[in-house]
Motif scaffolding. Sequence first.
Motif, PDB file in Angstrom:
ATOM      1  N   GLY A  74       0.805  -1.216   0.000  1.00 50.87           N
ATOM      2  CA  GLY A  74       0.000   0.000   0.000  1.00 50.87           C
ATOM      3  C   GLY A  74       0.834   1.260   0.000  1.00 50.87           C
ATOM      4  O   GLY A  74       0.292   2.359  -0.152  1.00 50.87           O
ATOM      5  N   ASP A  75       2.154   1.122   0.171  1.00 52.84           N
ATOM      6  CA  ASP A  75       3.029   2.302   0.164  1.00 52.84           C
ATOM      7  C   ASP A  75       3.316   2.804  -1.244  1.00 52.84           C
ATOM      8  O   ASP A  75       4.012   3.800  -1.407  1.00 52.84           O
ATOM      9  CB  ASP A  75       4.355   1.980   0.857  1.00 52.84           C
ATOM     10  N   TRP A  76       2.840   2.117  -2.277  1.00 55.56           N
ATOM     11  CA  TRP A  76       3.015   2.544  -3.667  1.00 55.56           C
ATOM     12  C   TRP A  76       1.680   2.388  -4.391  1.00 55.56           C
ATOM     13  O   TRP A  76       0.850   1.553  -4.027  1.00 55.56           O
ATOM     14  CB  TRP A  76       4.118   1.726  -4.352  1.00 55.56           C
ATOM     15  N   SER A  77       1.455   3.216  -5.404  1.00 59.43           N
ATOM     16  CA  SER A  77       0.156   3.246  -6.074  1.00 59.43           C
ATOM     17  C   SER A  77       0.171   2.605  -7.456  1.00 59.43           C
ATOM     18  O   SER A  77      -0.892   2.404  -8.045  1.00 59.43           O
ATOM     19  CB  SER A  77      -0.347   4.695  -6.194  1.00 59.43           C
ATOM     20  N   ASP A  78       1.348   2.300  -7.989  1.00 58.34           N
ATOM     21  CA  ASP A  78       1.429   1.625  -9.284  1.00 58.34           C
ATOM     22  C   ASP A  78       2.797   0.965  -9.406  1.00 58.34           C
ATOM     23  O   ASP A  78       3.665   1.118  -8.536  1.00 58.34           O
ATOM     24  CB  ASP A  78       1.161   2.589 -10.444  1.00 58.34           C
ATOM     25  N   PHE A  79       3.015   0.251 -10.504  1.00 55.86           N
ATOM     26  CA  PHE A  79       4.271  -0.462 -10.679  1.00 55.86           C
ATOM     27  C   PHE A  79       5.452   0.486 -10.893  1.00 55.86           C
ATOM     28  O   PHE A  79       6.594   0.136 -10.585  1.00 55.86           O
ATOM     29  CB  PHE A  79       4.166  -1.459 -11.834  1.00 55.86           C
ATOM     30  N   ASP A  80       5.196   1.680 -11.404  1.00 50.74           N
ATOM     31  CA  ASP A  80       6.278   2.654 -11.548  1.00 50.74           C
ATOM     32  C   ASP A  80       6.809   3.085 -10.189  1.00 50.74           C
ATOM     33  O   ASP A  80       8.023   3.210  -9.986  1.00 50.74           O
ATOM     34  CB  ASP A  80       5.792   3.875 -12.337  1.00 50.74           C
ATOM     35  N   GLU A  81       5.894   3.317  -9.247  1.00 57.18           N
ATOM     36  CA  GLU A  81       6.325   3.696  -7.899  1.00 57.18           C
ATOM     37  C   GLU A  81       7.052   2.533  -7.213  1.00 57.18           C
ATOM     38  O   GLU A  81       8.006   2.747  -6.455  1.00 57.18           O
ATOM     39  CB  GLU A  81       5.132   4.140  -7.062  1.00 57.18           C
ATOM     40  N   LEU A  82       6.586   1.318  -7.490  1.00 54.94           N
ATOM     41  CA  LEU A  82       7.261   0.149  -6.937  1.00 54.94           C
ATOM     42  C   LEU A  82       8.693   0.069  -7.461  1.00 54.94           C
ATOM     43  O   LEU A  82       9.640  -0.173  -6.700  1.00 54.94           O
ATOM     44  CB  LEU A  82       6.486  -1.118  -7.301  1.00 54.94           C
ATOM     45  N   ALA A  83       8.860   0.295  -8.756  1.00 58.57           N
ATOM     46  CA  ALA A  83      10.200   0.275  -9.349  1.00 58.57           C
ATOM     47  C   ALA A  83      11.078   1.374  -8.756  1.00 58.57           C
ATOM     48  O   ALA A  83      12.293   1.187  -8.556  1.00 58.57           O
ATOM     49  CB  ALA A  83      10.113   0.436 -10.865  1.00 58.57           C
ATOM     50  N   GLN A  84      10.488   2.518  -8.434  1.00 62.60           N
ATOM     51  CA  GLN A  84      11.253   3.600  -7.831  1.00 62.60           C
ATOM     52  C   GLN A  84      11.713   3.228  -6.420  1.00 62.60           C
ATOM     53  O   GLN A  84      12.832   3.551  -6.013  1.00 62.60           O
ATOM     54  CB  GLN A  84      10.421   4.886  -7.788  1.00 62.60           C
ATOM     55  N   LEU A  85      10.848   2.530  -5.683  1.00 62.24           N
ATOM     56  CA  LEU A  85      11.250   2.042  -4.363  1.00 62.24           C
ATOM     57  C   LEU A  85      12.487   1.158  -4.480  1.00 62.24           C
ATOM     58  O   LEU A  85      13.404   1.233  -3.656  1.00 62.24           O
ATOM     59  CB  LEU A  85      10.109   1.259  -3.714  1.00 62.24           C
ATOM     60  N   GLN A  86      12.493   0.316  -5.497  1.00 59.53           N
ATOM     61  CA  GLN A  86      13.641  -0.557  -5.705  1.00 59.53           C
ATOM     62  C   GLN A  86      14.892   0.245  -6.053  1.00 59.53           C
ATOM     63  O   GLN A  86      15.970   0.018  -5.487  1.00 59.53           O
ATOM     64  CB  GLN A  86      13.335  -1.558  -6.828  1.00 59.53           C
ATOM     65  N   ARG A  87      14.745   1.184  -6.984  1.00 59.07           N
ATOM     66  CA  ARG A  87      15.901   1.986  -7.414  1.00 59.07           C
ATOM     67  C   ARG A  87      16.493   2.786  -6.254  1.00 59.07           C
ATOM     68  O   ARG A  87      17.714   2.955  -6.153  1.00 59.07           O
ATOM     69  CB  ARG A  87      15.504   2.917  -8.557  1.00 59.07           C
ATOM     70  N   ASP A  88      15.627   3.263  -5.382  1.00 61.34           N
ATOM     71  CA  ASP A  88      16.107   4.058  -4.256  1.00 61.34           C
ATOM     72  C   ASP A  88      17.013   3.244  -3.326  1.00 61.34           C
ATOM     73  O   ASP A  88      17.890   3.812  -2.657  1.00 61.34           O
ATOM     74  CB  ASP A  88      14.924   4.611  -3.455  1.00 61.34           C
ATOM     75  N   GLN A  89      16.779   1.931  -3.268  1.00 64.74           N
ATOM     76  CA  GLN A  89      17.559   1.094  -2.358  1.00 64.74           C
ATOM     77  C   GLN A  89      18.844   0.570  -2.974  1.00 64.74           C
ATOM     78  O   GLN A  89      19.742   0.124  -2.252  1.00 64.74           O
ATOM     79  CB  GLN A  89      16.708  -0.107  -1.905  1.00 64.74           C
ATOM     80  N   LEU A  90      18.940   0.584  -4.304  1.00 62.18           N
ATOM     81  CA  LEU A  90      20.094  -0.029  -4.957  1.00 62.18           C
ATOM     82  C   LEU A  90      21.447   0.525  -4.505  1.00 62.18           C
ATOM     83  O   LEU A  90      22.367  -0.257  -4.208  1.00 62.18           O
ATOM     84  CB  LEU A  90      19.962   0.087  -6.480  1.00 62.18           C
ATOM     85  N   PRO A  91      21.653   1.845  -4.439  1.00 63.48           N
ATOM     86  CA  PRO A  91      22.971   2.334  -4.000  1.00 63.48           C
ATOM     87  C   PRO A  91      23.354   1.832  -2.615  1.00 63.48           C
ATOM     88  O   PRO A  91      24.511   1.454  -2.377  1.00 63.48           O
ATOM     89  CB  PRO A  91      22.806   3.856  -4.032  1.00 63.48           C
ATOM     90  N   ARG A  92      22.403   1.810  -1.705  1.00 66.75           N
ATOM     91  CA  ARG A  92      22.694   1.380  -0.334  1.00 66.75           C
ATOM     92  C   ARG A  92      23.059  -0.097  -0.286  1.00 66.75           C
ATOM     93  O   ARG A  92      24.044  -0.491   0.369  1.00 66.75           O
ATOM     94  CB  ARG A  92      21.496   1.639   0.568  1.00 66.75           C
ATOM     95  N   ILE A  93      22.295  -0.929  -0.995  1.00 68.79           N
ATOM     96  CA  ILE A  93      22.537  -2.371  -0.888  1.00 68.79           C
ATOM     97  C   ILE A  93      23.824  -2.748  -1.612  1.00 68.79           C
ATOM     98  O   ILE A  93      24.542  -3.664  -1.201  1.00 68.79           O
ATOM     99  CB  ILE A  93      21.327  -3.191  -1.390  1.00 68.79           C
ATOM    100  N   PHE A  94      24.162  -2.025  -2.694  1.00 67.25           N
ATOM    101  CA  PHE A  94      25.418  -2.324  -3.373  1.00 67.25           C
ATOM    102  C   PHE A  94      26.609  -1.908  -2.503  1.00 67.25           C
ATOM    103  O   PHE A  94      27.605  -2.636  -2.407  1.00 67.25           O
ATOM    104  CB  PHE A  94      25.482  -1.628  -4.728  1.00 67.25           C
ATOM    105  N   ALA A  95      26.496  -0.772  -1.856  1.00 71.37           N
ATOM    106  CA  ALA A  95      27.565  -0.333  -0.953  1.00 71.37           C
ATOM    107  C   ALA A  95      27.744  -1.327   0.193  1.00 71.37           C
ATOM    108  O   ALA A  95      28.872  -1.626   0.605  1.00 71.37           O
ATOM    109  CB  ALA A  95      27.247   1.061  -0.405  1.00 71.37           C
ATOM    110  N   GLN A  96      26.618  -1.861   0.704  1.00 75.55           N
ATOM    111  CA  GLN A  96      26.707  -2.859   1.769  1.00 75.55           C
ATOM    112  C   GLN A  96      27.370  -4.134   1.263  1.00 75.55           C
ATOM    113  O   GLN A  96      28.193  -4.745   1.957  1.00 75.55           O
ATOM    114  CB  GLN A  96      25.303  -3.172   2.312  1.00 75.55           C
ATOM    115  N   ALA A  97      27.034  -4.543   0.043  1.00 77.94           N
ATOM    116  CA  ALA A  97      27.617  -5.763  -0.520  1.00 77.94           C
ATOM    117  C   ALA A  97      29.132  -5.644  -0.647  1.00 77.94           C
ATOM    118  O   ALA A  97      29.868  -6.620  -0.432  1.00 77.94           O
ATOM    119  CB  ALA A  97      27.000  -6.066  -1.879  1.00 77.94           C
ATOM    120  N   LEU A  98      29.627  -4.449  -0.979  1.00 79.08           N
ATOM    121  CA  LEU A  98      31.071  -4.257  -1.156  1.00 79.08           C
ATOM    122  C   LEU A  98      31.845  -4.399   0.149  1.00 79.08           C
ATOM    123  O   LEU A  98      33.079  -4.456   0.136  1.00 79.08           O
ATOM    124  CB  LEU A  98      31.345  -2.884  -1.773  1.00 79.08           C
TER     125      LEU A  98
END
Length: 447
Positions: free
Chosen positions: A20-44
Motif C-alpha cells: 500500500g506504500d506505492w500506487s502503481d508499478f512505476d512507484e514500486l520500481a522507484q522504491l527498488q531503485r532508491d535502495q540499490l545504491p545502499r545495498i550495493f555499498a553494503q555488498a562491497l
Amino acid sequence: MNRITVAGRTDATRTGPEIGDWSDFDELAQLQRDQLPRIFAQALRSPFYAARYENGGAPIVADDFHDVEITSKQDLRGCYPFGLLAVPRTELATYHESSGTSGEPTASYYTDADWVDLAERYARKWVGITPADTFLVRTPYALVITGHLAQAAGRLRGATVVPGDARSLALPLARIVRLLHTLDVSLTWCNPTEAMMIAAAARAAGLRPDRDFPALRAMFVAAEPMTATRKRRLSEIWGGVHIVEEYGSTETGTIAGECQHGRLHLWADRAIFEVYSPETGRLSSSGCGQLVVTPLYREAMPLLRYNLADDVEVSYDPCPCGWLLPTVRVYGRTAFGYPVDGQTVVQNQLEELVFGLPLDYEVNFWRAKAEPDALLLEFEAPSAVQRRAAAELGAAIEHTLGVRHVITPLPPGTLVPTEALTAQRDILKARYLFGPDESWDKALMYQ
C-alpha cells in the motif's frame, strides 16, 4: 517508524515498505531503485563482492544494475562460511546452513535488523496471524531457517507458537496430532507432504481430520512445488481449511506469499526479481526461466542477482486481490521431465492426475518411476477401491500423457508405514546410576 520486537530480541526499527506504500508499478520500481545504491555499498563490505568489484567502490545506480554479475549457488559454496559477511561477527543474530543435499552446504547469516525484515515478510498472510492464534510450527529448527522464521513471525504478531520441529525423535507424528487436537491449534506451518502425513496419523489415532480439529483455520505450506489439484485435496482432507502457500529459501527468507485469490505474489518491495534464461544468458523482468533475487534490506549477507536456480514463471498481469506486486508460478528444480515411451513426463502432470481421483478413494500417498519404455506408478488405497482407482488413473494417464504404464495399488501402510504414524518413542536423558534390577545398556545414550 514502528518499533517492534522479533523473537524476544531488542526492539528494532522497521525500515522496509509495506503493501500500500506505492500506487502503481512505476512507484514500486522507484522504491527498488532508491535502495540499490545502499545495498550495493553494503555488498562491497563483504570479501566476495569486494574482490569481484575491486575496481568499483562507488554505490551502483539503477542504470548500472544491468552490469551486475549473477551470484550462483556455487559462489555461495565457494564463500563458505563467511566470505559473504558484510558486518562484524559481533553484529550477527543467527547463523544458518542449507540442507546440504548436494554435499556442499551454503551458509546464511542475519542481523537483528535482518530478522525484522524476514519476520515482516513471512507475516504477510492474507488470513492473518493474530494474538488469538496458536501456531504449530512443524518444520526443522536445525540449521535451516524455516522453523525460526515462522516462530519469529508468529511472535511478531503475538501468536502462541508451538515449536513442533520436524524429523525429531522427540516429536513423532502421533504427538503432533495430540498437540494439534488438545491445544486447539489454529495455524500450522509445514510442507504439503507433512500435512498429508499428519492427517494420516490423525486417522490412525481414531480422529477425523475434517471434523475433529475445529479450531484449525489455515495451514501454511512450502518447500514443495504444488499443483492446484493437490492443494484442493489437502483442503478437502482437513475439512476445508485454507491452504496458504509460501515460497522462499534459507539464503533469502520468504520471497513470495499467497493472496486470497490463490496467486503467489513476489515481495518486490523488499527485493528485485528477475528471470534468467540459461539458454540465452539474458535477464528479464517477467516470463519463464530461473528466478534471480536481489534482497534490498539485507545487512549481514547482501546478495546481488542471486540465482535460486528454481524454474518459475513471473507475470505482471493484474490480480483481483489488488496487490500491486508481480506474481510467480514455481515449478522448482524438479520441473524437468523424464523420457517415457517417446514422451516427456513431469511430476506436476502426474500429481494433477493422482489427486484428480475422488476424495473417497483415499489415494494420498504415491510414487512413480519413469522407465524408458513404461511409467511405473504405485499408490496406497483401501482394498475396496483399489481396482476402480487403478482403472481411472490408468485411463487418465492414457488420455493425458499417452504413455505405456503399469499401475500397482498397494495396501495402506506400504509406502508410509503405520509405525511412522503411530509410534510414541521414549527419549532418554543421560543416566549414570542404576538399580540392581534395571538394565544399564542405555547409559549415556540420549535416545
